[in-house]
Design an enzyme around this catalytic site. Structure first.
Site, PDB file in Angstrom:
ATOM      1  N   CYS A  56       0.837  -1.205   0.000  1.00 11.23           N
ATOM      2  CA  CYS A  56       0.000   0.000   0.000  1.00 11.23           C
ATOM      3  C   CYS A  56       0.873   1.257   0.000  1.00 11.23           C
ATOM      4  CB  CYS A  56      -0.985  -0.041   1.170  1.00 11.23           C
ATOM      5  SG  CYS A  56      -2.384   1.080   0.965  1.00 11.23           S
TER       6      CYS A  56
ATOM      7  N   HIS B 180      -3.338  -5.567   1.117  1.00 10.01           N
ATOM      8  CA  HIS B 180      -3.117  -5.880   2.525  1.00 10.01           C
ATOM      9  C   HIS B 180      -3.498  -7.346   2.765  1.00 10.01           C
ATOM     10  CE1 HIS B 180      -2.310  -1.826   3.938  1.00 10.01           C
ATOM     11  NE2 HIS B 180      -3.367  -1.383   3.273  1.00 10.01           N
TER      12      HIS B 180
END
Length: 501
Positions: A335, A434
């Protein structure tokens, strides 16, 4: 007000273990046949959880829902605060960004809206569940904030919930903190407290018994349990306070050294949790260049403010050190960490900083533009690495669009679109996914590739992290049952409802 029977846990201060104890009671009540839901009206955390409909809530409430054996919904955490700058947080309402607000403005302008949201969510949960286990935040004795608080005794009154007060003996002064908290409560709130739990105990319980007797006689409140410290619990941490417990130094007794870069706005660092359960891995969090040494794997985790954290990397010397190690270690960005690995990050709307554009670490041929809209969703696809393909699942939470500016070496095929990027040598890897290391088959192969690079034999059998989590919920529930008088709590819950219904 409620059809469900509620129980609330509050603490003498932050980090006393409220989230873990709520998780335990979600599991205990579910084991006992009660349809149970967690609830936290307002959570402040940079660790998020994505619901099945793509909404964002505090990770603790998502995990508590898993412990209760149910799907998480935004009613379990209607207000999430995600700090993004000093004195400012992104306010997430029912899983979607609402506004960025300064602390003072939030307190003055959001209060009435917050009350309405909390009442609505409690009403929904009370109609669907038999038990609601409610978590407070901070301390109910913060008298400077109590006139407009949205997470402690005001919520207990809304839900008509009895309260158990938790104290952390590991910090010292547990009797002073419990007694002081009770004395600073308004009398009607103090009457709502049905007892206390002392958490994180280490040592001989016999040395504590005289203090327990004194406390009960002095306050008139029963000690409902003394919970010994429980090590190696594979349950997600609530916030970054836990990171202070981890070493920044390598452990030469473990085969693989994993260094996680801990920048100030680190988020969703639970992505690395599966490595803690691996017998050959040592995970450490580093904040300075001289702590990095020569790891086998460097992880740049998520960030709530990618640009500010990238500036931190440069100021601390970590950026230069990471670049120097790119041929020796595998570098994996997730991310915000993925965005940092690119050529540039643009912020044309000044969402994260006043820098319109910042040079990245230039380790991946990508460019990112910070956007106003946030992407939050569960994702799945096919990951290609080491000439092998893996079916993977994960979740995305990011305000940014990333494009390739070189040869497209995408990482994950999202059935027609690509996520992530990797170098030809597969030494630098990035993704928006994630939870990527929670995929057991991929994690096993990834770690064995690291082992092979060091001339170590592969480990063919590794435990399923999902199964380890389920076992951890049961282990936690069993531990709490052993040391807390659950039947007495049940009795007091029912008596409270009878007397205050």
């Amino acid at each position: 007000m409620t059809k469900a029977i509620p129980l609330m846990f509050q603490g003498t201060n932050s980090d006393v273990g409220k989230s873990v104890i709520v998780t335990a009671f979600c599991r205990i009540f579910a084991q006992d046949g009660h349809k149970t839901a967690p609830f936290k009206s307002q959570n402040m955390s940079l660790n998020s959880y994505i619901t099945i409909d793509g909404k964002e809530i505090g990770r603790a409430q998502g995990v508590q829902a898993e412990a209760a054996g149910i799907q998480a919904t935004t009613d379990m955490n209607p207000i999430l605060l995600k700090p993004n700058r000093e004195y400012q947080s992104q306010v997430v309402v029912h899983g979607k960004p609402y506004l960025n607000m300064e602390a003072g403005a939030y307190r003055s302008d959001f209060f009435q809206m917050g009350l309405k949201l909390i009442k609505g969510s409690l009403s929904v949960l009370s109609e669907k569940f038999e038990r609601i286990v409610i978590e407070g935040a901070g301390s109910p004795a913060e008298i400077n904030l109590n006139d407009r608080e949205l997470v402690n005794m005001r919520v207990a009154r809304m839900a008509n919930a009895p309260v158990i007060l938790i104290g952390d003996i590991d910090k010292g002064g547990v009797f002073a903190s419990l007694v002081g908290t009770l004395q600073l409560m308004e009398p009607e709130d103090r009457d709502r407290v049905i007892g206390v739990i002392i958490n994180k105990f280490r040592g001989d319980i016999r040395l504590l018994e005289s203090g327990l007797t004194w406390f009960e006689e002095y306050t008139g409140k029963p000690v409902l349990g003394v919970i010994p410290y429980l090590d190696h619990l594979n349950i997600d941490a609530e916030d970054s306070l836990i990171l202070n417990q981890y070493s920044s130094n390598p452990n030469r007794e473990k085969d693989l050294d994993i260094a996680v870069i801990q920048y100030p706005k680190i988020s969703n660092f639970t992505d690395v949790d599966p490595f803690f359960a691996e017998p050959d891995c040592h995970v450490r969090f580093v904040t300075r260049a001289d702590q990095l040494h020569n790891p086998d794997l460097m992880i740049l985790p998520g960030s709530k403010n990618t640009i500010e954290d990238l500036l931190f990397l440069r100021k601390s010397g970590l950026a230069q050190k990471i670049t120097e190690l790119q041929t020796k270690a595998v570098i994996f960005g997730i991310c915000g960490g993925y965005q940092m690995l690119g050529e540039k990050i643009a912020d044309p709307f000044a969402i994260e900083s006043m820098n319109p554009e910042l040079e990245g670490l230039q380790l991946l041929p990508i460019r990112t533009t910070i956007t106003k809209d946030k992407r939050t969703e569960l994702s799945n696809g096919t990951l290609t690495l080491f000439d092998k393909r893996f079916d993977v699942t994960g979740y995305e939470i990011h305000m940014g669009e990333t494009e390739s500016i070189g040869e497209n070496l995408g990482l994950i095929d999202l059935y027609g679109q690509w996520d992530g990027c990797k170098t030809t040598e597969e030494k630098v890897i990035g993704t928006y996914f994630h939870g990527i290391f929670h995929n057991d088959e991929f994690r096993k192969e990834f770690l064995n590739q690291l082992r092979g690079a060091k001339g170590l034999e592969p480990i063919e059998e590794r435990e399923s992290f999902t199964q380890l989590r389920e076992e951890a919920f049961d282990r936690l529930a069993s531990h709490v049952r052993k040391h807390v008088n659950v039947p007495l709590i049940e009795q007091k819950m029912l008596e409270f409802q009878k007397n205050n219904g």
